[in-house]
Design a protein around this motif. Structure first.
Motif, mmCIF file in Angstrom:
data_model
loop_
_atom_site.group_PDB
_atom_site.id
_atom_site.type_symbol
_atom_site.label_atom_id
_atom_site.label_comp_id
_atom_site.label_asym_id
_atom_site.label_seq_id
_atom_site.Cartn_x
_atom_site.Cartn_y
_atom_site.Cartn_z
ATOM 1 N N PHE A 32 0.812 -1.213 0.000
ATOM 2 C CA PHE A 32 0.000 0.000 0.000
ATOM 3 C C PHE A 32 0.848 1.266 0.000
ATOM 4 O O PHE A 32 0.314 2.364 -0.029
ATOM 5 C CB PHE A 32 -0.944 0.029 1.200
ATOM 6 N N ASP A 33 2.174 1.099 0.072
ATOM 7 C CA ASP A 33 3.093 2.240 0.118
ATOM 8 C C ASP A 33 2.717 3.186 1.256
ATOM 9 O O ASP A 33 2.528 4.384 1.076
ATOM 10 C CB ASP A 33 3.113 2.966 -1.231
ATOM 11 N N ILE A 34 2.595 2.588 2.460
ATOM 12 C CA ILE A 34 2.182 3.305 3.666
ATOM 13 C C ILE A 34 3.271 3.156 4.720
ATOM 14 O O ILE A 34 3.833 2.081 4.901
ATOM 15 C CB ILE A 34 0.864 2.710 4.231
ATOM 16 N N ASP A 35 3.551 4.244 5.429
ATOM 17 C CA ASP A 35 4.410 4.165 6.610
ATOM 18 C C ASP A 35 3.573 4.591 7.801
ATOM 19 O O ASP A 35 3.222 5.757 7.932
ATOM 20 C CB ASP A 35 5.634 5.067 6.466
ATOM 21 N N ASN A 36 3.198 3.630 8.638
ATOM 22 C CA ASN A 36 2.368 3.958 9.796
ATOM 23 C C ASN A 36 3.205 4.349 11.012
ATOM 24 O O ASN A 36 2.663 4.613 12.077
ATOM 25 C CB ASN A 36 1.418 2.804 10.138
ATOM 26 N N GLY A 37 4.536 4.354 10.869
ATOM 27 C CA GLY A 37 5.409 4.771 11.967
ATOM 28 C C GLY A 37 5.386 3.823 13.151
ATOM 29 O O GLY A 37 5.736 4.197 14.262
ATOM 30 N N CYS A 38 5.006 2.574 12.918
ATOM 31 C CA CYS A 38 4.836 1.622 14.021
ATOM 32 C C CYS A 38 5.579 0.329 13.724
ATOM 33 O O CYS A 38 5.582 -0.149 12.594
ATOM 34 C CB CYS A 38 3.346 1.327 14.206
ATOM 35 N N ASP A 39 6.211 -0.221 14.760
ATOM 36 C CA ASP A 39 6.824 -1.546 14.628
ATOM 37 C C ASP A 39 6.368 -2.464 15.761
ATOM 38 O O ASP A 39 7.040 -3.413 16.112
ATOM 39 C CB ASP A 39 8.355 -1.440 14.573
ATOM 40 N N ASP A 40 5.197 -2.168 16.321
ATOM 41 C CA ASP A 40 4.629 -2.951 17.419
ATOM 42 C C ASP A 40 4.442 -4.396 16.975
ATOM 43 O O ASP A 40 3.968 -4.659 15.878
ATOM 44 C CB ASP A 40 3.281 -2.352 17.832
ATOM 45 N N ASN A 41 4.819 -5.345 17.824
ATOM 46 C CA ASN A 41 4.719 -6.756 17.443
ATOM 47 C C ASN A 41 3.426 -7.428 17.918
ATOM 48 O O ASN A 41 3.267 -8.627 17.755
ATOM 49 C CB ASN A 41 5.939 -7.538 17.916
ATOM 50 N N ILE A 42 2.491 -6.653 18.491
ATOM 51 C CA ILE A 42 1.204 -7.193 18.940
ATOM 52 C C ILE A 42 0.047 -6.678 18.082
ATOM 53 O O ILE A 42 -0.841 -7.423 17.703
ATOM 54 C CB ILE A 42 0.931 -6.841 20.421
ATOM 55 N N HIS A 43 0.053 -5.385 17.742
ATOM 56 C CA HIS A 43 -1.069 -4.792 17.012
ATOM 57 C C HIS A 43 -0.593 -3.586 16.211
ATOM 58 O O HIS A 43 0.144 -2.752 16.718
ATOM 59 C CB HIS A 43 -2.154 -4.346 17.997
ATOM 60 N N GLN A 44 -1.035 -3.506 14.948
ATOM 61 C CA GLN A 44 -0.735 -2.340 14.117
ATOM 62 C C GLN A 44 -1.937 -1.988 13.258
ATOM 63 O O GLN A 44 -2.545 -2.871 12.654
ATOM 64 C CB GLN A 44 0.454 -2.597 13.182
ATOM 65 N N PHE A 45 -2.266 -0.688 13.226
ATOM 66 C CA PHE A 45 -3.217 -0.183 12.240
ATOM 67 C C PHE A 45 -2.429 0.096 10.970
ATOM 68 O O PHE A 45 -1.413 0.786 11.000
ATOM 69 C CB PHE A 45 -3.874 1.129 12.698
ATOM 70 N N ILE A 46 -2.871 -0.442 9.855
ATOM 71 C CA ILE A 46 -2.212 -0.198 8.575
ATOM 72 C C ILE A 46 -2.954 0.906 7.834
ATOM 73 O O ILE A 46 -2.370 1.866 7.378
ATOM 74 C CB ILE A 46 -2.169 -1.477 7.707
ATOM 75 N N ILE A 47 -4.250 0.746 7.710
ATOM 76 C CA ILE A 47 -5.102 1.779 7.115
ATOM 77 C C ILE A 47 -6.066 2.210 8.212
ATOM 78 O O ILE A 47 -6.711 1.370 8.837
ATOM 79 C CB ILE A 47 -5.896 1.230 5.908
ATOM 80 N N SER A 48 -6.163 3.494 8.448
ATOM 81 C CA SER A 48 -7.052 3.944 9.516
ATOM 82 C C SER A 48 -8.058 4.968 9.024
ATOM 83 O O SER A 48 -8.622 5.709 9.801
ATOM 84 C CB SER A 48 -6.229 4.521 10.674
ATOM 85 N N GLU A 49 -8.292 5.011 7.714
ATOM 86 C CA GLU A 49 -9.302 5.903 7.143
ATOM 87 C C GLU A 49 -10.599 5.124 6.953
ATOM 88 O O GLU A 49 -10.572 3.984 6.509
ATOM 89 C CB GLU A 49 -8.835 6.413 5.776
ATOM 90 N N GLU A 50 -11.693 5.723 7.252
ATOM 91 C CA GLU A 50 -13.036 5.155 7.084
ATOM 92 C C GLU A 50 -13.115 3.704 7.552
ATOM 93 O O GLU A 50 -13.542 3.431 8.647
ATOM 94 C CB GLU A 50 -13.536 5.288 5.655
#
Length: 116
Positions: A24-42
């Motif tokens: 998706f060519d996204i950088d969510n600024g997260c490297d959490d190994n339990i939970h990550q939001f990748i897309i958070s729009e709508e």
């Protein structure tokens, strides 16, 4: 009513999240190994390890994403080394689809709709 979130359960959040961030060519600024939001729009796409041991692709899921230009995405994902299962193909219902697997073997479809 809207779909609020799609969540992919995995034993390796970082690996699966990094795959989705690259396609998706996204950088969510997260490297959490339990939970990550990748897309958070709508409608959100998140990756989560709930501690349950799962077999690869035991849920029989397909995620379809509408993109502006499926041919462009095909070329881009090919250069990223994503193994394409089916190249862009026009479907009888008017969509042009391509398909590939994520690292957990979930089926992913990128599609665009032809102008009428």
């Amino acid at each position: 009513m809207k779909v609020g979130e799609v969540c992919l359960f995995t034993k390796d959040v970082v690996r699966l999240a990094n795959f989705y961030k690259s396609i998706f060519d996204i950088d969510n600024g997260c490297d959490d190994n339990i939970h990550q939001f990748i897309i958070s729009e709508e409608t959100s796409l998140s990756v989560y390890n709930d501690g349950v041991e799962r077999e690869m692709n035991a849920q029989n899921i397909c995620l379809a994403f509408t993109v502006d230009d499926v041919d462009y995405q095909y070329e881009r994902l090919t250069t990223l080394g994503v193994k394409i299962l089916e190249p862009p193909t026009i479907r009888p219902w008017g969509a042009k689809n391509m398909s590939f697997l994520d690292p957990d073997n979930n089926l992913i479809v990128f599609r665009s709709f032809l102008e009428k």
